[in-house]
Write an enzyme that holds these catalytic residues in place. Structure first.
Site: not given
Length: 558
Positions: A134, A136, A214, A216, A243, A269, A317, A357
């Site tokens: 995981h 990014h 993924k 999300h 996610h 998560h 976010h 993450d």
């Protein structure tokens, strides 16, 4: 002749039955067995036995090993905790056991020749390279932090500071794979699975070389998108990372489980602070076809965890704190009760994977040390499980190595120290275990590790820092690393990946669950009280107090 046991361990490494402390974690392991024969040991150095005519066989390298790690204590979910030598040939683990020359020694498993290079492992610990599923990839410098912590395999998303959450474009994947030729890490990319049509998903696999998907919430985690990703994954044998819908706009946690309909998924998560159904995504942790994982910001649960996560959520976010709705969405994800229960679920083996993450609310270089800090915290809270901590340590090393490899179809190449697998190995001094590696070997070749003053008379002169070794320079990184792709990319043969890396298809990702993980197969009914936040497993409450301080932290890092 007799020798003091401490003097023996200083020269040859610990014996069977000896104990080692792991950093300042409070964890103590016991060496279960020793491949050495006492009194006739293999040892390299001036006046030692690793010489032509003694314990080195006069033979071509092709008949012995390219590299041997001598007399190292292995901590591995498959091998257990034992002292062995590891023979490496052409980048793979070739043999494990007693090292030496079969012409002069009995019971030799690892034949060491006069052309074999030797890494002296006496007094060190070896683990498989960690697998971070995981990541990014918002910055290439992530690889520095990952390698310096013992990570050798990355499953990533994005290709820089772009809003990605998965990469589908064959053009983008081409250049992303090309960029990784500069780094000695295995790489796989997740395509974005948030699509109501399968076309961009198949394109990512067959033309771009993605190795999974993924789904999300920021891009859509609704019924149609999730089902589409799962259908394509079932057809092509790739994993889907989820996610889930934190706003519960389209699906609740119960709805998501109905959409899964028994199909395997990797729930990222799973505690929920990193994202997912509010307030009870943790219910997915006990489901037989859901492989749950944690990200490292909440591990272990500490006194500042609740406070620090608000700003992190807002940042990653793209929330606006002056908007009441955005502020409320961020706060709803932060729950002390589920954070505390997460540690306990890990200790019970109900959550089987840890990950970073990285730069999506996690820290690329802290997964290994936070995992073992959590193990130390759980020992302090619940006590030792026996005369040693072997079972607990093996349970936690599995979360970093073999279990993420199994979840994403990589375990035929990486994740454990087994004959035939890539020799992605991390060597640690016991007093620095989990915090700072001594040497990272990628396919048996030195790639990252402790380096000294380059103008000094010896390589141990200070300042000592973690940095790239020869395996991180020139053409070598690509040649000692692999690209994990879908089988569709290999079958079609039309991908535009410029990389010199060997392409390896992922496999075995469907129809699996916690029962297939190593040492972390607990399932059961996990429930979260929506009023009090109390978490239970099969009706038993799970609580963990926030730690005031954690191990593997300030003693090793400024």
């Amino acid at each position: 002749m007799t020798i003091d046991p401490y003097a023996y361990a200083a020269a040859h490494g610990p014996r069977a039955g000896d104990r080692l402390r792991l950093g300042d974690s409070g964890l103590v392991i016991r060496v279960e067995s020793d491949a050495q024969h006492y009194g006739d040991e293999f040892l390299a150095g001036f006046g030692k036995t690793a010489r032509d005519g003694l314990h080195l066989k006069a033979a071509a390298v092709r008949d012995t090993c390219d590299v041997v790690i001598s007399n190292v204590v292995v901590i591995d979910a498959v091998q257990g905790i034992r002292k062995v030598s590891i023979g490496i040939r052409e980048g793979r683990v070739h043999a494990i056991g007693r090292a030496g020359n079969p012409d002069t020694l009995d019971g030799v498993d690892v034949v060491v020749g006069t052309g074999t290079s030797i890494v002296s492992g006496e007094g060190l610990i070896a683990t498989a390279g960690a697998v971070d599923t995981h990541v990014h990839l918002l910055s290439p410098r992530i690889m520095e932090a990952s390698l310096a912590s013992g990570v050798t395999t990355i499953i990533g998303q994005e290709f820089g500071p772009v809003w990605g959450v998965g990469v589908n474009s064959p053009w983008a994947l081409k250049h992303a794979f090309g960029a990784f030729d500069a780094w000695p890490v295995n790489i796989g990319f997740l395509g974005r699975g948030s699509s109501s049509h399968e076309a961009p998903l198949i394109e990512a696999l067959a033309e771009g070389g993605a190795s999974g998907f993924k789904v999300h919430e920021d891009m859509g985690a609704h019924t149609r998108a999730l089902d589409t990703a799962l259908r394509v994954a079932e057809e092509h044998d790739v994993q889907v990372a989820l996610h889930s819908d934190g706003l519960n706009e389209c699906l609740s946690v119960e709805d998501t489980l109905r959409v899964l309909d028994g199909r395997t998924i990797h729930a990222f998560h799973i505690e929920g602070c990193g994202g997912g159904h509010v307030p009870n995504v943790l219910k997915m942790a006990g489901v037989p076809h859901v492989i749950g994982s944690s990200t490292n910001p909440t591990l272990p649960f500490g006194r500042d965890a609740v406070a620090e996560h608000y700003g992190m959520i807002v940042s990653v976010h793209d929330l606006k704190t002056d908007l009441p709705g955005d502020a409320a969405m961020a706060r709803d994800r932060i729950r002390a009760g589920t954070m505390g229960a997460e540690d306990v679920l890990h200790d019970l083996g109900a959550i089987g994977i840890t990950s970073s993450d990285a730069q999506g609310m996690g820290r690329a270089g802290e997964t290994v040390r936070r995992t073992f800090a959590m193990a130390g915290k759980m020992k302090a809270q619940f006590g030792a499980e026996g005369d040693d901590d072997n079972a607990r340590v093996l349970r936690y090393i599995a979360k970093l190595t073999i279990n993420p490899a199994l979840a994403h179809g990589l375990a035929h190449e990486v994740g454990s120290i087994e004959v035939g697998k890539l020799a992605d190995l991390v060597l640690w001094r016991p007093d620095h275990f989990g915090a700072k590696p001594q040497l990272v070997l990628k396919s048996g070749f030195p790639a990252y590790g402790v380096v000294g003053d380059p103008n000094a008379a010896t390589d141990t002169c200070e300042p000592l820092v973690l940095g790239p070794q020869f395996g991180a320079h020139g053409a070598t990184p690509a040649e000692i690393s692999v690209a994990f792709v879908a089988q569709a990319a290999l079958d079609q043969g039309g991908d535009t990946m410029p990389t010199r890396r060997r392409r390896v298809a992922v496999r075995g990702t469907r129809g699996i669950g916690p029962a297939d993980l190593r040492l972390n197969s607990r399932t059961g009914a996990v429930d979260v009280d929506q009023r009090t936040g109390l978490v239970t497993l099969d009706g038993d409450p799970l609580r963990s107090e926030p730690a005031e301080s954690v191990s593997l932290n300030r003693l090793y890092f400024l």
